[in-house]
Design a protein around this motif. Structure first.
Motif, PDB file in Angstrom:
ATOM      1  N   SER A  30     152.070  82.383 -10.889  1.00 29.67           N
ATOM      2  CA  SER A  30     152.963  82.121  -9.768  1.00 29.67           C
ATOM      3  C   SER A  30     152.137  81.916  -8.510  1.00 29.67           C
ATOM      4  O   SER A  30     151.047  82.483  -8.361  1.00 29.67           O
ATOM      5  N   ARG A  31     152.663  81.109  -7.605  1.00 27.37           N
ATOM      6  CA  ARG A  31     151.991  80.856  -6.322  1.00 27.37           C
ATOM      7  C   ARG A  31     153.094  80.711  -5.269  1.00 27.37           C
ATOM      8  O   ARG A  31     153.404  79.625  -4.813  1.00 27.37           O
ATOM      9  N   PRO A  32     153.681  81.843  -4.879  1.00 28.55           N
ATOM     10  CA  PRO A  32     154.851  81.790  -3.997  1.00 28.55           C
ATOM     11  C   PRO A  32     154.547  81.389  -2.566  1.00 28.55           C
ATOM     12  O   PRO A  32     155.437  80.908  -1.862  1.00 28.55           O
ATOM     13  N   ASN A  33     153.320  81.598  -2.096  1.00 30.31           N
ATOM     14  CA  ASN A  33     152.962  81.225  -0.724  1.00 30.31           C
ATOM     15  C   ASN A  33     151.468  80.940  -0.649  1.00 30.31           C
ATOM     16  O   ASN A  33     150.766  80.943  -1.669  1.00 30.31           O
ATOM     17  N   LEU A  34     150.986  80.695   0.558  1.00 30.26           N
ATOM     18  CA  LEU A  34     149.607  80.251   0.735  1.00 30.26           C
ATOM     19  C   LEU A  34     148.587  81.386   0.730  1.00 30.26           C
ATOM     20  O   LEU A  34     147.397  81.144   0.897  1.00 30.26           O
ATOM     21  N   THR A  35     149.027  82.635   0.567  1.00 30.73           N
ATOM     22  CA  THR A  35     148.086  83.754   0.567  1.00 30.73           C
ATOM     23  C   THR A  35     148.146  84.601  -0.692  1.00 30.73           C
ATOM     24  O   THR A  35     147.424  85.593  -0.806  1.00 30.73           O
ATOM     25  N   PHE A  36     148.957  84.239  -1.641  1.00 32.47           N
ATOM     26  CA  PHE A  36     149.202  85.129  -2.775  1.00 32.47           C
ATOM     27  C   PHE A  36     149.400  84.348  -4.064  1.00 32.47           C
ATOM     28  O   PHE A  36     149.971  83.258  -4.075  1.00 32.47           O
ATOM     29  N   SER A  37     148.923  84.941  -5.171  1.00 32.00           N
ATOM     30  CA  SER A  37     149.142  84.369  -6.489  1.00 32.00           C
ATOM     31  C   SER A  37     149.115  85.490  -7.520  1.00 32.00           C
ATOM     32  O   SER A  37     148.517  86.548  -7.289  1.00 32.00           O
ATOM     33  N   THR A  38     149.790  85.273  -8.623  1.00 27.23           N
ATOM     34  CA  THR A  38     149.709  86.214  -9.744  1.00 27.23           C
ATOM     35  C   THR A  38     149.378  85.465 -11.023  1.00 27.23           C
ATOM     36  O   THR A  38     149.763  84.308 -11.200  1.00 27.23           O
ATOM     37  N   LEU A  39     148.660  86.157 -11.890  1.00 26.09           N
ATOM     38  CA  LEU A  39     148.363  85.679 -13.232  1.00 26.09           C
ATOM     39  C   LEU A  39     148.867  86.734 -14.200  1.00 26.09           C
ATOM     40  O   LEU A  39     148.530  87.914 -14.053  1.00 26.09           O
ATOM     41  N   THR A  40     149.670  86.328 -15.156  1.00 23.33           N
ATOM     42  CA  THR A  40     150.140  87.256 -16.186  1.00 23.33           C
ATOM     43  C   THR A  40     149.431  86.946 -17.494  1.00 23.33           C
ATOM     44  O   THR A  40     149.345  85.780 -17.890  1.00 23.33           O
ATOM     45  N   VAL A  41     148.923  87.972 -18.121  1.00 19.57           N
ATOM     46  CA  VAL A  41     148.361  87.833 -19.455  1.00 19.57           C
ATOM     47  C   VAL A  41     149.421  88.369 -20.419  1.00 19.57           C
ATOM     48  O   VAL A  41     149.736  89.569 -20.393  1.00 19.57           O
ATOM     49  N   SER A  42     149.996  87.493 -21.205  1.00 22.37           N
ATOM     50  CA  SER A  42     151.164  87.840 -22.020  1.00 22.37           C
ATOM     51  C   SER A  42     150.785  88.151 -23.461  1.00 22.37           C
ATOM     52  O   SER A  42     149.789  87.627 -23.991  1.00 22.37           O
ATOM     53  N   ASN A  43     151.601  89.021 -24.068  1.00 20.15           N
ATOM     54  CA  ASN A  43     151.437  89.329 -25.498  1.00 20.15           C
ATOM     55  C   ASN A  43     149.960  89.534 -25.843  1.00 20.15           C
ATOM     56  O   ASN A  43     149.379  88.827 -26.659  1.00 20.15           O
ATOM     57  N   MET A  44     149.385  90.512 -25.176  1.00 21.43           N
ATOM     58  CA  MET A  44     147.923  90.679 -25.227  1.00 21.43           C
ATOM     59  C   MET A  44     147.407  91.100 -26.594  1.00 21.43           C
ATOM     60  O   MET A  44     148.069  91.826 -27.346  1.00 21.43           O
ATOM     61  N   SER A  45     146.210  90.644 -26.887  1.00 22.34           N
ATOM     62  CA  SER A  45     145.463  91.053 -28.073  1.00 22.34           C
ATOM     63  C   SER A  45     144.073  91.504 -27.609  1.00 22.34           C
ATOM     64  O   SER A  45     143.679  91.220 -26.475  1.00 22.34           O
ATOM     65  N   PRO A  46     143.324  92.185 -28.461  1.00 23.64           N
ATOM     66  CA  PRO A  46     141.975  92.627 -28.049  1.00 23.64           C
ATOM     67  C   PRO A  46     141.083  91.483 -27.572  1.00 23.64           C
ATOM     68  O   PRO A  46     140.192  91.713 -26.741  1.00 23.64           O
ATOM     69  N   GLU A  47     141.337  90.267 -28.050  1.00 27.14           N
ATOM     70  CA  GLU A  47     140.536  89.107 -27.616  1.00 27.14           C
ATOM     71  C   GLU A  47     140.753  88.765 -26.145  1.00 27.14           C
ATOM     72  O   GLU A  47     139.981  88.006 -25.556  1.00 27.14           O
ATOM     73  N   ASP A  48     141.798  89.290 -25.556  1.00 26.43           N
ATOM     74  CA  ASP A  48     142.069  89.061 -24.136  1.00 26.43           C
ATOM     75  C   ASP A  48     141.296  90.019 -23.239  1.00 26.43           C
ATOM     76  O   ASP A  48     141.355  89.906 -22.005  1.00 26.43           O
ATOM     77  N   SER A  49     140.579  90.953 -23.828  1.00 26.15           N
ATOM     78  CA  SER A  49     139.766  91.879 -23.035  1.00 26.15           C
ATOM     79  C   SER A  49     138.690  91.094 -22.298  1.00 26.15           C
ATOM     80  O   SER A  49     137.826  90.473 -22.907  1.00 26.15           O
ATOM     81  N   SER A  50     138.777  91.102 -20.977  1.00 20.19           N
ATOM     82  CA  SER A  50     137.903  90.275 -20.143  1.00 20.19           C
ATOM     83  C   SER A  50     138.007  90.765 -18.719  1.00 20.19           C
ATOM     84  O   SER A  50     138.831  91.618 -18.390  1.00 20.19           O
ATOM     85  N   ILE A  51     137.198  90.143 -17.870  1.00 17.89           N
ATOM     86  CA  ILE A  51     137.383  90.281 -16.430  1.00 17.89           C
ATOM     87  C   ILE A  51     138.091  89.016 -15.961  1.00 17.89           C
ATOM     88  O   ILE A  51     137.680  87.903 -16.297  1.00 17.89           O
ATOM     89  N   TYR A  52     139.158  89.208 -15.198  1.00 14.35           N
ATOM     90  CA  TYR A  52     139.913  88.083 -14.659  1.00 14.35           C
ATOM     91  C   TYR A  52     139.681  88.030 -13.152  1.00 14.35           C
ATOM     92  O   TYR A  52     139.838  89.026 -12.455  1.00 14.35           O
ATOM     93  N   LEU A  53     139.280  86.839 -12.681  1.00 19.61           N
ATOM     94  CA  LEU A  53     138.940  86.683 -11.269  1.00 19.61           C
ATOM     95  C   LEU A  53     139.750  85.549 -10.645  1.00 19.61           C
ATOM     96  O   LEU A  53     139.975  84.522 -11.281  1.00 19.61           O
ATOM     97  N   CYS A  54     140.129  85.740  -9.405  1.00 17.51           N
ATOM     98  CA  CYS A  54     140.719  84.632  -8.669  1.00 17.51           C
ATOM     99  C   CYS A  54     139.731  84.184  -7.598  1.00 17.51           C
ATOM    100  O   CYS A  54     138.858  84.954  -7.167  1.00 17.51           O
ATOM    101  N   SER A  55     139.851  82.950  -7.211  1.00 20.13           N
ATOM    102  CA  SER A  55     138.988  82.424  -6.159  1.00 20.13           C
ATOM    103  C   SER A  55     139.764  81.422  -5.320  1.00 20.13           C
ATOM    104  O   SER A  55     140.803  80.902  -5.744  1.00 20.13           O
ATOM    105  N   VAL A  56     139.258  81.156  -4.123  1.00 20.28           N
ATOM    106  CA  VAL A  56     139.853  80.174  -3.230  1.00 20.28           C
ATOM    107  C   VAL A  56     138.750  79.305  -2.674  1.00 20.28           C
ATOM    108  O   VAL A  56     137.589  79.704  -2.626  1.00 20.28           O
ATOM    109  N   GLY A  57     139.123  78.111  -2.252  1.00 20.42           N
ATOM    110  CA  GLY A  57     138.141  77.222  -1.646  1.00 20.42           C
ATOM    111  C   GLY A  57     138.362  75.793  -2.104  1.00 20.42           C
ATOM    112  O   GLY A  57     139.363  75.478  -2.730  1.00 20.42           O
ATOM    113  N   ASP A  58     137.429  74.935  -1.781  1.00 13.36           N
ATOM    114  CA  ASP A  58     137.486  73.560  -2.248  1.00 13.36           C
ATOM    115  C   ASP A  58     136.075  73.046  -2.457  1.00 13.36           C
ATOM    116  O   ASP A  58     135.106  73.718  -2.134  1.00 13.36           O
ATOM    117  N   TRP A  59     135.964  71.827  -2.989  1.00 13.28           N
ATOM    118  CA  TRP A  59     134.664  71.373  -3.459  1.00 13.28           C
ATOM    119  C   TRP A  59     133.735  70.973  -2.323  1.00 13.28           C
ATOM    120  O   TRP A  59     132.549  70.846  -2.524  1.00 13.28           O
TER     121      TRP A  59
END
Lengths: 110, 113
Positions: B69-98
């Motif tokens: 979801s990206r409801p506004n210009l300062t916030f976002s969410t990521l959902t990891v659904s129906n998780m399995s052990p293979e989803d074990s990770s570090i999840y990072l968000c970033s902002v910027g442009d090229w």
């Protein structure tokens, strides 16, 4: 996407200069060359970027080959805090997404 | 520059459940990105989230598994659904442009048991 080749690992002594090489022979003419680093247990942080000419900032210098097929990140005096994985990333186009390779793991010895 | 915070910083979840990760930026930004870093590996882009449009997913990632979801210009969410052990990770968000630097959050360390 341009492919990059970096050494898997490098070692340096504290307070000595470090030259981290990167080959990006398939880089396009409009791709910038970005360098990021990731310290242990942290998210990546921007180091420097350039297009054609050499660039300097407070963290490092970036030397870009005249044919742009390679570049070198220069840390002028390595500190223990510079121990990290360094990523060289060509970046261009309308999308600003970074494609991370395996990078170079830099170890700094006191 | 931009300062990014993520919640939670870490979590241990049971397989089959879902976890929503929040990313908050201290300034308004157009482009936000979500990455995954599996143990001992480099970062892999999951999706690009621009405010006001559907997220764009990279090959190998689908909206049903990683809704964003990206409801506004300062916030976002990521959902990891129906998780399995293979989803074990570090999840990072970033902002910027090229044209300029990107800024990364500290990451969310997820362990699925």
């Amino acid at each position: 996407d341009a492919k990059t080749t970096q050494p898997n690992s490098m070692e340096s002594n504290e307070e000595e200069p470090v030259h981290l090489p990167c080959n990006h022979s398939t880089i396009s003419g409009t791709d910038y060359i970005h360098w990021y680093r990731q310290l242990p247990s942290q998210g990546p942080e921007y180091v420097i970027h350039g297009l054609t000419s050499n660039v300097n900032n407070r963290m490092a210098s970036l030397a870009i080959a005249e044919d742009r097929k390679s570049s070198t990140l220069i840390l002028h005096r390595a500190t223990l805090r510079d121990a990290a994985v360094y990523y060289c990333i060509p970046l261009g186009g309308s999308q600003g997404n970074l494609i991370f390779g395996k990078g170079t793991k830099l170890s700094v010895k006191p | 520059s931009a300062v990014i915070s993520q919640k939670p910083s870490r979590d241990i979840c049971q397989r089959g459940t879902s976890l929503t990760i929040q990313c908050q930026v201290d300034s308004q930004v157009t482009m936000m990105f979500w990455y995954r870093q599996q143990p001992g590996q480099s970062l892999t882009l999951i999706a690009t989230a621009n405010q006001g449009s559907e997220a764009t997913y990279e090959s190998g990632f689908v909206i049903d598994k990683f809704p964003i979801s990206r409801p506004n210009l300062t916030f976002s969410t990521l959902t990891v659904s129906n998780m399995s052990p293979e989803d074990s990770s570090i999840y990072l968000c970033s902002v910027g442009d090229w044209l300029r630097e990107q800024y990364f959050g500290p990451g969310t360390r997820l362990t699925v048991t």
